[in-house]
Write a protein that holds these residues in place. Structure first.
Motif, PDB file in Angstrom:
ATOM      1  N   LEU A  81      16.779  21.625 -85.557  1.00 17.76           N
ATOM      2  CA  LEU A  81      17.731  22.714 -85.766  1.00 17.76           C
ATOM      3  C   LEU A  81      17.095  24.026 -85.335  1.00 17.76           C
ATOM      4  CD1 LEU A  81      19.200  21.808 -89.291  1.00 17.76           C
ATOM      5  CD2 LEU A  81      20.322  21.546 -87.074  1.00 17.76           C
ATOM      6  N   ASP A  82      17.781  24.734 -84.457  1.00 14.17           N
ATOM      7  CA  ASP A  82      17.355  26.077 -84.055  1.00 14.17           C
ATOM      8  C   ASP A  82      15.904  26.096 -83.593  1.00 14.17           C
ATOM      9  OD1 ASP A  82      17.577  28.728 -83.517  1.00 14.17           O
ATOM     10  OD2 ASP A  82      17.266  29.397 -85.575  1.00 14.17           O
ATOM     11  N   GLY A  83      15.518  25.096 -82.791  1.00  8.06           N
ATOM     12  CA  GLY A  83      14.161  25.058 -82.249  1.00  8.06           C
ATOM     13  C   GLY A  83      13.108  24.566 -83.213  1.00  8.06           C
ATOM     14  N   VAL A  84      13.508  24.069 -84.393  1.00  4.49           N
ATOM     15  CA  VAL A  84      12.567  23.554 -85.387  1.00  4.49           C
ATOM     16  C   VAL A  84      12.825  22.062 -85.560  1.00  4.49           C
ATOM     17  CG1 VAL A  84      11.727  23.694 -87.752  1.00  4.49           C
ATOM     18  CG2 VAL A  84      12.489  25.767 -86.568  1.00  4.49           C
ATOM     19  N   LEU A  85      11.805  21.249 -85.336  1.00  2.00           N
ATOM     20  CA  LEU A  85      11.924  19.810 -85.529  1.00  2.00           C
ATOM     21  C   LEU A  85      11.549  19.496 -86.972  1.00  2.00           C
ATOM     22  CD1 LEU A  85      12.544  17.137 -84.089  1.00  2.00           C
ATOM     23  CD2 LEU A  85      10.107  16.915 -83.640  1.00  2.00           C
ATOM     24  N   GLU A  86      12.566  19.271 -87.811  1.00  2.00           N
ATOM     25  CA  GLU A  86      12.355  19.019 -89.234  1.00  2.00           C
ATOM     26  C   GLU A  86      12.208  17.518 -89.464  1.00  2.00           C
ATOM     27  OE1 GLU A  86      15.475  20.760 -91.486  1.00  2.00           O
ATOM     28  OE2 GLU A  86      15.159  22.795 -90.705  1.00  2.00           O
ATOM     29  N   VAL A  87      11.023  17.106 -89.877  1.00  3.59           N
ATOM     30  CA  VAL A  87      10.733  15.704 -90.174  1.00  3.59           C
ATOM     31  C   VAL A  87      10.846  15.521 -91.687  1.00  3.59           C
ATOM     32  CG1 VAL A  87       9.073  13.832 -89.939  1.00  3.59           C
ATOM     33  CG2 VAL A  87       9.171  15.644 -88.204  1.00  3.59           C
ATOM     34  N   SER A  88      11.886  14.818 -92.118  1.00  5.82           N
ATOM     35  CA  SER A  88      12.186  14.687 -93.543  1.00  5.82           C
ATOM     36  C   SER A  88      11.803  13.340 -94.128  1.00  5.82           C
ATOM     37  CB  SER A  88      13.674  14.932 -93.789  1.00  5.82           C
ATOM     38  OG  SER A  88      14.458  14.028 -93.015  1.00  5.82           O
ATOM     39  N   ASN A  89      11.557  12.341 -93.283  1.00  7.65           N
ATOM     40  CA  ASN A  89      11.223  11.019 -93.808  1.00  7.65           C
ATOM     41  C   ASN A  89      10.440  10.254 -92.747  1.00  7.65           C
ATOM     42  OD1 ASN A  89      11.043   8.870 -95.527  1.00  7.65           O
ATOM     43  ND2 ASN A  89      13.244   8.443 -95.624  1.00  7.65           N
ATOM     44  N   SER A  90       9.825   9.171 -93.158  1.00  7.11           N
ATOM     45  CA  SER A  90       9.055   8.325 -92.249  1.00  7.11           C
ATOM     46  C   SER A  90       8.894   6.953 -92.884  1.00  7.11           C
ATOM     47  CB  SER A  90       7.681   8.943 -91.954  1.00  7.11           C
ATOM     48  OG  SER A  90       6.880   8.956 -93.130  1.00  7.11           O
TER      49      SER A  90
END
Length: 371
Positions: A81-90
């Motif tokens: 989102l908006d140039g930010v790669l948000e990693v929420s799970n793995s």
């Protein structure tokens, strides 16, 4: 028929991008200007940094600690989102040491598909944004990482990233997480499968230009931060002499001489592997030079015979395809040599950091003992 690699099996299990059919009479409304920077449908906003959730950090640390392999691998899930790669799970990928490559790759692909399906059923994040890999002493350069990242950059939005976790830094109570992706120059050479001397020179490729690093931040829930703070804070209402929930750590006083020996062993092994690879490249280069010399001598002899026939008033000799008579092997790839150089460089940097820290500790220990 060659057995497919794990990277190829994972690529086959990735969801194929489906192209939506163009409607005959579009009735879509334009996005508001306030939302145009957030809803990046065409992936035109470049990535500025990668943001790891505290849950992802905990899962990677646990996987690296419990794994029996030296380089455990898992997938990262989230959204950009908006140039930010948000990693929420793995989630971690299994490793089957006793199986062959074909059987192991198929098993990993089935497990990945099953996990993504289960996450989708419980309304969890199921969009793959990259993968993570644990390493030791910062040496994460290997062929498997390059192949998997190349596949992700072809199929995922913004190409996906690889998050590298250094286990040796965690052992020194310094969690290390770094995000990388392939550079455009290396990606172009990889697509052409050309890593000879001319290609490396034209693309200006070295081991340091294979990957480009992205800024990485760790995002934690305020409640989680407050909960962890309670562990390391002694309450003023407790009795004198009572300790906090977390015991004190004295690892800063350790001179870490064992880690220095292990680091030196890794450097020696990496240098031996690099020397063997360079020996193989030199042998192949000499073989290519011999075949080319034979072909050049044959062509020169044919030209002399043809000129002699013309001088005698005879028809010149017909031209022949030299490549059919002499099988000149192609120039060998130097990718493995570059990856080994990257490992040597990583071990050397880790050794420099370890020795500098240990030297300061030894000076402090000597000063404290009054020697």
């Amino acid at each position: 028929m060659a057995a497919p690699s794990m990277a190829a099996a994972l690529a086959a299990s990735l969801p194929a991008p489906s192209a939506a059919p163009a409607p005959a009479a579009p009735t879509y409304e334009a996005l508001p200007s306030s939302m145009s920077t957030l809803i990046d449908v065409e992936a035109e906003i470049p990535l500025r940094f990668v943001q790891l959730d505290g849950l992802v950090v905990s899962k990677i640390l646990k996987h690296a600690c419990d794994s029996s392999t030296s380089s455990p691998i898992g997938l990262l899930l989230g959204i950009d989102l908006d140039g930010v790669l948000e990693v929420s799970n793995s989630f971690a990928l299994p490793h089957h040491a006793g199986d062959d490559d074909d059987k192991s790759a198929k098993s990993v692909a089935r497990y990945q598909t099953s996990m993504l399906r289960s996450l989708k059923e419980v309304q969890g994040d199921d969009s793959i944004v990259g993968f993570y890999q644990a390493s030791t002493l910062g040496a994460f350069f290997n062929q498997n990482l390059i192949d998997l990242q190349a596949i992700h950059q072809d199929k995922l939005r913004h190409g996906g990233v690889v998050v590298v976790h250094d286990v040796s830094q965690t052992a020194r109570e310094n969690a290390s997480f770094r995000a990388f992706r392939l550079t455009p120059a290396f990606k172009d050479a990889y697509k052409k499968s050309s890593f000879n001397t001319a290609s490396l020179a034209s693309h200006q490729l070295t081991f340091s230009s294979i990957l480009e690093e992205l800024p990485l931040k760790v995002h934690t829930n305020p409640l989680l931060s407050a909960f962890l703070g309670e562990f390391s804070t002694v309450s003023p209402n407790t009795a004198l002499g009572s300790a906090s929930a977390l015991p004190p750590s004295f690892s800063a006083l350790d001179l870490n001489s064992g880690g220095l020996t292990k680091n030196l062993e890794h450097i020696v092994d990496a240098l031996d592997n690099y020397r063997n690879e360079e020996g193989n490249l030199a042998y192949l280069s000499r073989q290519i030079a011999r075949e080319r010399a034979k072909a050049d001598n044959y062509v020169m002899k044919r030209k002399e015979e043809s000129a002699a026939r013309v001088a005698q008033g005879l028809a010149p000799l017909p031209e022949e395809d030299v490549t059919r008579l002499f099988k000149i092997p192609p120039e060998p790839s130097r990718l493995e040599s570059m990856l080994l150089l990257g490992q040597v460089d990583a071990y050397a940097k880790s050794l420099a950091e370890t020795t500098s820290t240990g030297l300061v500790k030894m000076y402090a220990a000597t000063a404290g003992s009054g020697a």
